[in-house]
Design a protein around this motif. Structure first.
Motif, PDB file in Angstrom:
ATOM      1  N   PHE A   1     -76.336  13.993  28.158  1.00  0.00           N
ATOM      2  CA  PHE A   1     -75.481  13.696  27.011  1.00  0.00           C
ATOM      3  C   PHE A   1     -76.331  13.336  25.818  1.00  0.00           C
ATOM      4  O   PHE A   1     -76.418  12.192  25.414  1.00  0.00           O
ATOM      5  CB  PHE A   1     -74.553  12.533  27.379  1.00  0.00           C
ATOM      6  N   THR A   2     -76.939  14.366  25.261  1.00  0.00           N
ATOM      7  CA  THR A   2     -77.810  14.118  24.110  1.00  0.00           C
ATOM      8  C   THR A   2     -76.980  13.926  22.859  1.00  0.00           C
ATOM      9  O   THR A   2     -75.761  14.051  22.875  1.00  0.00           O
ATOM     10  CB  THR A   2     -78.730  15.307  23.877  1.00  0.00           C
ATOM     11  N   GLU A   3     -77.651  13.688  21.775  1.00  0.00           N
ATOM     12  CA  GLU A   3     -76.979  13.486  20.487  1.00  0.00           C
ATOM     13  C   GLU A   3     -76.102  14.680  20.135  1.00  0.00           C
ATOM     14  O   GLU A   3     -74.931  14.530  19.768  1.00  0.00           O
ATOM     15  CB  GLU A   3     -78.031  13.314  19.392  1.00  0.00           C
ATOM     16  N   SER A   4     -76.694  15.870  20.271  1.00  0.00           N
ATOM     17  CA  SER A   4     -75.931  17.052  19.867  1.00  0.00           C
ATOM     18  C   SER A   4     -74.732  17.254  20.783  1.00  0.00           C
ATOM     19  O   SER A   4     -73.646  17.640  20.338  1.00  0.00           O
ATOM     20  CB  SER A   4     -76.825  18.286  19.869  1.00  0.00           C
ATOM     21  N   VAL A   5     -74.925  16.961  22.049  1.00  0.00           N
ATOM     22  CA  VAL A   5     -73.806  17.107  22.978  1.00  0.00           C
ATOM     23  C   VAL A   5     -72.708  16.138  22.614  1.00  0.00           C
ATOM     24  O   VAL A   5     -71.516  16.470  22.594  1.00  0.00           O
ATOM     25  CB  VAL A   5     -74.300  16.867  24.424  1.00  0.00           C
ATOM     26  N   MET A   6     -73.095  14.915  22.288  1.00  0.00           N
ATOM     27  CA  MET A   6     -72.081  13.927  21.929  1.00  0.00           C
ATOM     28  C   MET A   6     -71.375  14.299  20.632  1.00  0.00           C
ATOM     29  O   MET A   6     -70.174  14.043  20.496  1.00  0.00           O
ATOM     30  CB  MET A   6     -72.719  12.537  21.786  1.00  0.00           C
ATOM     31  N   THR A   7     -72.088  14.895  19.692  1.00  0.00           N
ATOM     32  CA  THR A   7     -71.398  15.314  18.468  1.00  0.00           C
ATOM     33  C   THR A   7     -70.348  16.368  18.773  1.00  0.00           C
ATOM     34  O   THR A   7     -69.268  16.378  18.183  1.00  0.00           O
ATOM     35  CB  THR A   7     -72.372  15.923  17.433  1.00  0.00           C
ATOM     36  N   ARG A   8     -70.703  17.219  19.717  1.00  0.00           N
ATOM     37  CA  ARG A   8     -69.711  18.240  20.056  1.00  0.00           C
ATOM     38  C   ARG A   8     -68.496  17.622  20.710  1.00  0.00           C
ATOM     39  O   ARG A   8     -67.354  18.014  20.430  1.00  0.00           O
ATOM     40  CB  ARG A   8     -70.341  19.290  20.960  1.00  0.00           C
ATOM     41  N   TYR A   9     -68.747  16.675  21.585  1.00  0.00           N
ATOM     42  CA  TYR A   9     -67.624  15.965  22.185  1.00  0.00           C
ATOM     43  C   TYR A   9     -66.766  15.328  21.103  1.00  0.00           C
ATOM     44  O   TYR A   9     -65.536  15.318  21.168  1.00  0.00           O
ATOM     45  CB  TYR A   9     -68.137  14.862  23.109  1.00  0.00           C
ATOM     46  N   LEU A  10     -67.439  14.809  20.100  1.00  0.00           N
ATOM     47  CA  LEU A  10     -66.728  14.147  19.009  1.00  0.00           C
ATOM     48  C   LEU A  10     -65.828  15.107  18.261  1.00  0.00           C
ATOM     49  O   LEU A  10     -64.699  14.786  17.907  1.00  0.00           O
ATOM     50  CB  LEU A  10     -67.776  13.574  18.050  1.00  0.00           C
TER      51      LEU A  10
END
Lengths: 858, 73
Positions: A603-612
């Motif tokens: 759950f990297t930064e970019s992954v979390m942004t996508r989740y967001l």
């Protein structure tokens, strides 16, 4: 006996001298007659003979009659007198068989004697052909007169001597003789270098040393025979060919010494050093050969006589035969040296390996030996990387490079393959596996704080049949390496996944994210929306996240989420996105899930942004749904009491009814759309992707697989919920629809408020109450004077109602038209999408093909 | 010498004479026999060959003070 022998000896010598002198046709005194024993000449000769005989008491060769006979036979054969050779063989056989009294005891001596005498005669005859004497030969041939010939001869000899070396007065016979011999040698050397000398020079050249005649010429870049030496062209060419070995040797040696010099500068690297060591070993083999050859060159074979120089054992031809094999090896080494001058590390090993693909078994074996040495540092590095995760690479020769990064990106960016240093005998897939195994060990050690991998490493080594100590593997055992890597990879991967699943509960966290960020926990989301909704209608900069956090807590506590794991609930937070002025709370609100090390590799930064992003979209969708539900609450039929209808005029009643109907119909449409969209997202997108992801998590073999599966999961969600880049148009039209729906909601609210007011008015028209009047909102700008209202009575009410209803109707019509057109546009775009399959969405939205029928051309 | 020995000796000499002719040494039988005897006594064959060579050469090589050139015995 001694005495007798001595006397016999002297007698024999005298007899010999007598006979020789009498035979000598050049003897001026008594040609062909018995000489006078008292003549001084005779005495002289006798004393001379005695002196010669006493001066050389030991022969210089071994007393081997057979060898001598062989050499005589050979000489006869080479002179072309093969018949004579056969006869000689025959005679010798008979002679050798004679033993016993009366036969010759020292047969070898006799044979040797005859041989020398015949050779001397031949050379004496040919001796006059020597170039110094050449001008005299013609004269000699013409003159027949003995005396003049003698005179001339003497002159020529004297002339020769004046060119030469020594003229001694004291002991003329012997010293003249010696001087004459030396002159001959000097002359010979000036004109013609003997093969022996050339052989010696070539041997020196092959060790990189300049010989007497063969020197290294840097212009030509080779060993050349200086032009002043007269040798036949064939010999020259042969020398040149043999000196190629010297040139190659120079090159190899130069490389080795260069590398050895550079070593402190850390330019060479372990592989380079191993290469140099291997080359030096090969060169020591070469030196051995040269030593043997040099020893041979010194030793003549037993048949040499002083005058013949070509009887030396080591001739140039023999040398070329001996040098054949070393030449091949040296050439190989020189080629490798050229190739590897600029390469290092794994690239060097790979280049050498390419050269090893050779059919010749000699070359193959040689390269194999070399490669074993050269690749051992590399294999060592692989072993320590695979079993311990250690990267000991001072000279940057390994094909795995590490970079210092933060713990969370250790897996993705901490280590990578350096393709330049990958040797060609290690395939890409093997290299990937090696990389992954070492990465896993490091990951376990750094991020997961786990120590159990050491046991797995020893297990792996035991299973593969090698040990965890150094030096277990070598080149040529690529299969062994591969099996070791495979075993290690299998175990370490399994261990890593175990750790991820059990200790860090990866699956649980994924599920939690799905429930909270992807709004899976319905009751929680509902409550949150209820509680947070009014707050979020305010402008963004007036909202305090602290308050929101409190609201989040209360939402959690009042839903089923409270029974969830407290660790998971801890990580759930409210996040306010960066906002500008004019943004409403709705635009900036989001939830956040804190995944710590080691889960943040997934759950990297970019992954979390996508989740967001997905969260935002889902949240908006929910908000719209929420709004529609709210509208429905106000639309319940029994809110509007029937008796109000009776009071109104018929026209107004009709208007009211139609407006209400309109509103209802529109609401239904919108609700249908939103709820179907919601269900589509919920079931077809989220649940399906999740089940795929779950099944992939079951079969994942290592962290890379896991990462890939998660990536796929997210990607499918993003694409299917129209958030992808290629669905931009759809997304935009969807948002326009949402806005429209929200507008409708506010209109519907207004409508029903107005109706309620009317209702209350009609009810209250019989009850004049100021309070009620004052507290109601008015849609028109008239002053709210209860008096004027009431005084207007029913007519005014009807008029007002009519006006209000007309306005509302117009608004609703407008909204309805807009809605229909937008929806059609949206639906029309759905089947055209090629990158995702939206037929299920279309199916849900247009189940009865109602919209399609409206516009059959589309 | 007895009969057999003499025979052997004669045959050996004969063979060696043939060999010497093949090798073109220019020696006659008598000289050859002397040489054989000398060899048998153990003299160095190289030295003997040298003697032969020297004495077969032009005797005017000897210095003029000791040998009268060209003319008288």
């Amino acid at each position: 006996m001694e005495e007798e022998d001595q006397r016999k000896l002297t007698d024999l010598v005298v007899e010999l001298v007598r006979r020789l002198l009498s035979q000598n046709p050049l003897n001026p005194q008594t040609p062909y007659s018995d000489p006078d024993l008292r003549s001084p000449h005779f005495q002289q000769s006798l004393s001379y003979a005695v002196r010669i005989l006493s001066s050389r008491l030991t022969p210089s060769i071994a007393p081997d009659a057979a060898a001598i006979a062989e050499s005589i036979k050979r000489r006869l054969a080479t002179e072309g007198k093969s018949a004579d050779a056969l006869t000689f063989a025959d005679l010798y056989a008979k002679f050798a068989s004679k033993t016993g009294p009366g036969s010759v005891n020292n047969k070898w001596a006799v044979l040797y004697l005859l041989k020398i005498i015949s050779e001397d005669r031949k050379s004496a005859r040919n001796g006059l052909d020597s170039s110094v004497f050449l001008p005299n030969l013609a004269l000699n041939g013409v003159e027949g007169e003995n005396s003049s010939r003698v005179l001339r001869g003497r002159e020529s000899r004297e002339k020769g001597w004046s060119n030469g070396v020594l003229l001694v007065a004291k002991d003329p016979e012997n010293l003249r003789d010696i001087a004459f011999k030396e002159l001959v040698n000097v002359v010979k050397e000036e004109n013609e270098v003997s093969e022996e000398v050339l052989v010696r020079d070539v041997l020196y050249a092959c060790q990189g040393i300049d010989g007497k005649h063969v020197k290294f010429d840097s212009d030509v870049d080779g060993y050349v025979l200086s032009d002043s030496i007269k040798v036949p062209k064939a010999t020259r060419i042969m020398v040149r060919k043999l000196c190629e070995l010297g040139w190659l040797f120079r090159k190899v040696k130069g490389y080795i010494s260069e590398s050895m010099d550079q070593f402190p500068a850390e330019d060479v690297g372990t592989v380079g050093q191993a290469f140099c060591a291997a080359l030096q070993d090969e060169l020591s083999e070469y030196y051995k050969l040269l030593a043997v050859l040099e020893a041979q060159a010194m030793n003549p074979i037993p048949l040499v006589s002083e005058n013949a120089s070509s009887g030396n054992y080591l001739s140039l031809r023999r040398l070329s035969v001996w040098f054949a094999e070393p030449m091949v090896k040296m050439r190989l080494m020189a080629v490798l040296v050229d190739k590897c001058r600029v390469l290092r590390g794994g690239a060097m090993a790979g280049a050498i390996h390419l050269h090893a693909q050779h059919g010749d078994p000699l070359v193959h074996d040689f390269m194999r030996r070399l490669l074993r040495r050269v690749c051992s540092p590399l294999f060592e590095m692989v072993r320590s990387w695979v079993l311990e995760g250690e990267l000991e690479d001072i000279f940057a020769e390994f094909f795995i490079v590490g970079q210092p990064v933060k713990a969370e990106s250790l897996w993705r960016e901490g280590y990578r393959l350096h393709a330049g240093m990958l040797p060609s005998f290690i395939s890409q897939s093997l290299a990937q596996r090696i990389l992954r195994t070492g990465k896993s060990i490091n990951f376990l050690r750094v991020c997961c704080d786990d120590r159990g991998w050491a046991d797995t490493a020893t297990e792996a080594a035991a299973a593969a049949g090698t040990t965890t100590r150094r030096g277990g593997l070598g080149y040529g055992e690529t299969d062994a390496l591969e099996s070791l890597v495979v075993e290690a990879a299998k175990r370490i991967d399994k261990h890593l996944l175990d750790v991820m699943y059990k200790r860090y509960r990866f699956k649980e966290h994924c599920l939690a994210i799905k429930r909270y960020l992807l709004l899976g926990q319905g009751d929680f989301v509902q409550y949150l929306m209820d509680v947070v909704g009014p707050e979020l209608s305010e402008p963004a900069n007036t909202i305090s996240s602290f308050k929101l956090a409190g609201l989040l807590e209360s939402a959690i506590r009042s839903s089923n989420a409270q029974y969830d794991d407290p660790d998971i609930l801890d990580r759930l937070r409210v996040k306010m996105m960066p906002h500008g002025s004019g943004d409403r709370g709705w635009d900036v609100f989001s939830l956040e899930y804190d995944a710590r090390v080691p889960l943040d590799t997934v759950f990297t930064e970019s992954v979390m942004t996508r989740y967001l992003r997905i969260f935002n979209f889902l949240w908006k969708l929910r908000r719209v749904e929420h709004a529609l539900i709210g509208a429905w609450k106000t639309m319940k039929p029994n809110c509007i009491t029937s008796h109000s209808f009776n009071k109104l005029q018929h026209a107004v009643k009709l208007q009211l009814l139609s407006t209400l109907r309109r509103c209802q119909v529109l609401w239904d449409e919108m609700n249908h759309f939103v709820s179907n969209l919601q269900y589509y997202i919920m079931f077809e997108v989220l649940e399906v992707s999740w089940s795929d992801f779950s099944s992939e998590m079951e079969v994942a073999k290592d962290l890379d697989d896991l990462l890939a599966a998660h990536e796929k999961y997210l990607h499918s969600i993003v694409e299917k919920s129209l958030l992808g880049e290629r669905s931009q148009n759809l997304y935009k039209s969807l948002f326009v629809l949402f806005d429209l729906i929200l507008r409708f909601r506010s209109h519907a609210d207004r409508l029903y408020e107005g109706i309620h007011e009317l209702q209350a008015r009609t009810v209250d028209s019989s009850l004049p109450s100021r309070d009620k009047n004052k507290s109601r909102k008015q849609t028109n700008d008239r002053s709210s004077e209860p008096g004027t209202w009431l005084s207007d009575g029913r007519k005014a009410l009807t008029q007002r109602a009519g006006e209000f209803l007309r306005n509302m109707q117009q608004d609703l019509d407008a909204i309805s038209k807009e809605y229909t057109s937008l929806l059609e546009g949206f639906l029309a775009q759905l089947p055209v999408q090629q990158h995702i399959d939206l037929k299920f969405l279309l199916f849900r939205l247009d189940f009865t093909e109602f919209y399609r029928q409206l516009h059959p051309t589309k | 010498m007895d009969e057999a020995a003499a025979q052997t000796a004669w045959e050996s000499l004969d063979l060696l004479f043939h060999i010497s002719n093949i090798l073109d040494t220019g020696l006659d039988q008598h000289t050859l026999s002397v040489l054989i005897a000398l060899c048998d006594l153990g003299l160095n064959p190289e030295a003997l060959a040298a003697v032969v060579k020297e004495l077969q050469r032009d005797p005017s090589l000897f210095p003029s003070t000791l040998t009268p050139p060209a003319s008288t015995p």
